[in-house]
Design a protein around this motif. Sequence first.
Motif, PDB file in Angstrom:
ATOM      1  N   ILE A 139       0.845  -1.192   0.000  1.00 39.23           N
ATOM      2  CA  ILE A 139       0.000   0.000   0.000  1.00 39.23           C
ATOM      3  C   ILE A 139       0.887   1.252   0.000  1.00 39.23           C
ATOM      4  CG2 ILE A 139      -1.832   1.222   1.275  1.00 39.23           C
ATOM      5  CD1 ILE A 139      -2.660  -1.499   0.054  1.00 39.23           C
ATOM      6  N   ALA A 140       0.439   2.296  -0.673  1.00 42.10           N
ATOM      7  CA  ALA A 140       1.221   3.525  -0.829  1.00 42.10           C
ATOM      8  C   ALA A 140       1.687   4.089   0.510  1.00 42.10           C
ATOM      9  CB  ALA A 140       0.402   4.568  -1.587  1.00 42.10           C
ATOM     10  N   GLN A 141       0.819   4.098   1.525  1.00 37.42           N
ATOM     11  CA  GLN A 141       1.204   4.645   2.830  1.00 37.42           C
ATOM     12  C   GLN A 141       2.355   3.840   3.440  1.00 37.42           C
ATOM     13  OE1 GLN A 141      -1.814   4.510   1.625  1.00 37.42           O
ATOM     14  NE2 GLN A 141      -2.901   6.353   2.175  1.00 37.42           N
ATOM     15  N   GLN A 142       2.321   2.523   3.275  1.00 36.15           N
ATOM     16  CA  GLN A 142       3.398   1.682   3.797  1.00 36.15           C
ATOM     17  C   GLN A 142       4.699   1.960   3.049  1.00 36.15           C
ATOM     18  OE1 GLN A 142       1.412  -2.005   2.985  1.00 36.15           O
ATOM     19  NE2 GLN A 142       0.802  -2.276   5.118  1.00 36.15           N
ATOM     20  N   LEU A 143       4.608   2.075   1.734  1.00 31.94           N
ATOM     21  CA  LEU A 143       5.790   2.358   0.922  1.00 31.94           C
ATOM     22  C   LEU A 143       6.388   3.716   1.271  1.00 31.94           C
ATOM     23  CD1 LEU A 143       4.558   0.971  -2.490  1.00 31.94           C
ATOM     24  CD2 LEU A 143       6.527   0.157  -1.196  1.00 31.94           C
ATOM     25  N   ALA A 144       5.531   4.716   1.456  1.00 29.70           N
ATOM     26  CA  ALA A 144       6.015   6.051   1.809  1.00 29.70           C
ATOM     27  C   ALA A 144       6.790   5.999   3.126  1.00 29.70           C
ATOM     28  CB  ALA A 144       4.844   7.024   1.902  1.00 29.70           C
ATOM     29  N   SER A 145       6.267   5.238   4.070  1.00 26.36           N
ATOM     30  CA  SER A 145       6.950   5.093   5.358  1.00 26.36           C
ATOM     31  C   SER A 145       8.319   4.435   5.183  1.00 26.36           C
ATOM     32  CB  SER A 145       6.072   4.261   6.304  1.00 26.36           C
ATOM     33  OG  SER A 145       6.746   3.978   7.486  1.00 26.36           O
ATOM     34  N   LEU A 146       8.372   3.391   4.366  1.00 32.93           N
ATOM     35  CA  LEU A 146       9.647   2.719   4.110  1.00 32.93           C
ATOM     36  C   LEU A 146      10.650   3.648   3.428  1.00 32.93           C
ATOM     37  CD1 LEU A 146       8.439  -0.780   2.849  1.00 32.93           C
ATOM     38  CD2 LEU A 146       9.654  -0.293   4.976  1.00 32.93           C
ATOM     39  N   TYR A 147      10.169   4.428   2.474  1.00 32.12           N
ATOM     40  CA  TYR A 147      11.053   5.319   1.721  1.00 32.12           C
ATOM     41  C   TYR A 147      11.404   6.589   2.490  1.00 32.12           C
ATOM     42  CZ  TYR A 147      10.175   2.511  -2.462  1.00 32.12           C
ATOM     43  OH  TYR A 147      10.102   1.498  -3.370  1.00 32.12           O
ATOM     44  N   GLY A 148      10.712   6.821   3.608  1.00 36.01           N
ATOM     45  CA  GLY A 148      10.995   8.009   4.407  1.00 36.01           C
ATOM     46  C   GLY A 148      10.455   9.285   3.794  1.00 36.01           C
ATOM     47  N   VAL A 149       9.340   9.187   3.080  1.00 43.95           N
ATOM     48  CA  VAL A 149       8.693  10.363   2.501  1.00 43.95           C
ATOM     49  C   VAL A 149       7.235  10.378   2.942  1.00 43.95           C
ATOM     50  CG1 VAL A 149      10.200  10.420   0.474  1.00 43.95           C
ATOM     51  CG2 VAL A 149       8.033   9.192   0.346  1.00 43.95           C
ATOM     52  N   GLU A 150       6.597  11.520   2.804  1.00 45.14           N
ATOM     53  CA  GLU A 150       5.173  11.600   3.107  1.00 45.14           C
ATOM     54  C   GLU A 150       4.387  10.908   1.987  1.00 45.14           C
ATOM     55  OE1 GLU A 150       3.594  15.427   4.184  1.00 45.14           O
ATOM     56  OE2 GLU A 150       5.580  16.079   4.845  1.00 45.14           O
ATOM     57  N   PRO A 151       3.253  10.285   2.330  1.00 47.65           N
ATOM     58  CA  PRO A 151       2.444   9.634   1.289  1.00 47.65           C
ATOM     59  C   PRO A 151       2.074  10.568   0.149  1.00 47.65           C
ATOM     60  CG  PRO A 151       1.666   8.981   3.448  1.00 47.65           C
ATOM     61  CD  PRO A 151       2.702  10.050   3.668  1.00 47.65           C
ATOM     62  N   ARG A 152       1.794  11.839   0.468  1.00 46.90           N
ATOM     63  CA  ARG A 152       1.409  12.770  -0.596  1.00 46.90           C
ATOM     64  C   ARG A 152       2.576  13.014  -1.558  1.00 46.90           C
ATOM     65  NH1 ARG A 152       3.358  17.726  -0.140  1.00 46.90           N
ATOM     66  NH2 ARG A 152       4.302  18.327   1.834  1.00 46.90           N
ATOM     67  N   VAL A 153       3.810  13.017  -1.045  1.00 45.90           N
ATOM     68  CA  VAL A 153       4.986  13.216  -1.900  1.00 45.90           C
ATOM     69  C   VAL A 153       5.136  12.020  -2.838  1.00 45.90           C
ATOM     70  CG1 VAL A 153       7.513  13.417  -1.903  1.00 45.90           C
ATOM     71  CG2 VAL A 153       6.147  14.708  -0.243  1.00 45.90           C
ATOM     72  N   LEU A 154       4.978  10.822  -2.291  1.00 45.06           N
ATOM     73  CA  LEU A 154       5.074   9.615  -3.120  1.00 45.06           C
ATOM     74  C   LEU A 154       4.022   9.657  -4.230  1.00 45.06           C
ATOM     75  CD1 LEU A 154       5.912   6.093  -2.182  1.00 45.06           C
ATOM     76  CD2 LEU A 154       3.691   6.405  -3.223  1.00 45.06           C
ATOM     77  N   MET A 155       2.789   9.992  -3.870  1.00 47.71           N
ATOM     78  CA  MET A 155       1.715  10.000  -4.861  1.00 47.71           C
ATOM     79  C   MET A 155       1.884  11.146  -5.870  1.00 47.71           C
ATOM     80  SD  MET A 155       0.209   7.262  -4.359  1.00 47.71           S
ATOM     81  CE  MET A 155      -0.951   7.507  -5.687  1.00 47.71           C
TER      82      MET A 155
END
Length: 159
Positions: free
Chosen positions: A12-28
């Motif tokens: 899930i995007a929120q999990q990936l954002a956490s792993l990558y150390g970025v905010e979910p909105r930045v990832l999306m």
Amino acid sequence: MVLLIRGQRVLIAQQLASLYGVEPRVLMQQVQRNAARFPADFMFQLDADEFANLKSQFVTSSWGGIRKLPCAFTEQGVAMLSSVLRSERAVAVNIEIMRAFVKLRGMLAEHADLKKQLAQLEEKYDGQFRVVFDAIHRLMEKPARGGYDSHQIGFAKDK
């Protein structure tokens, strides 16, 4: 963290954002800026029922305050993220995620091989081993619906 949704193993995007150390909105934002790199078989948005089921799987939910339904990334989508998130951490995390997917595929293949070998053994031996083979088959079957959530892959805390 790998979930089974729509018959596909996803993150899930929120999990990936956490792993990558970025905010979910930045990832999306990066995904939206590079939308052509993420076809439907790489990433898809969860529907309301899938999201409700997902929230129910996590006792302490960190999903509060989202405006859109989350996106799920398949293995190919996660690989594509490394081309749009260019930090060193993103590359390192991506490598580990790819290793996890490969390991998961290997475990599933081993299970299929085990079933095949068991079938060959059953053909070879007579009825005196029927009880043993029946017990092995019961161990290999999925537990009844109440035993665990079939949408989750991995370990879950006992209820």
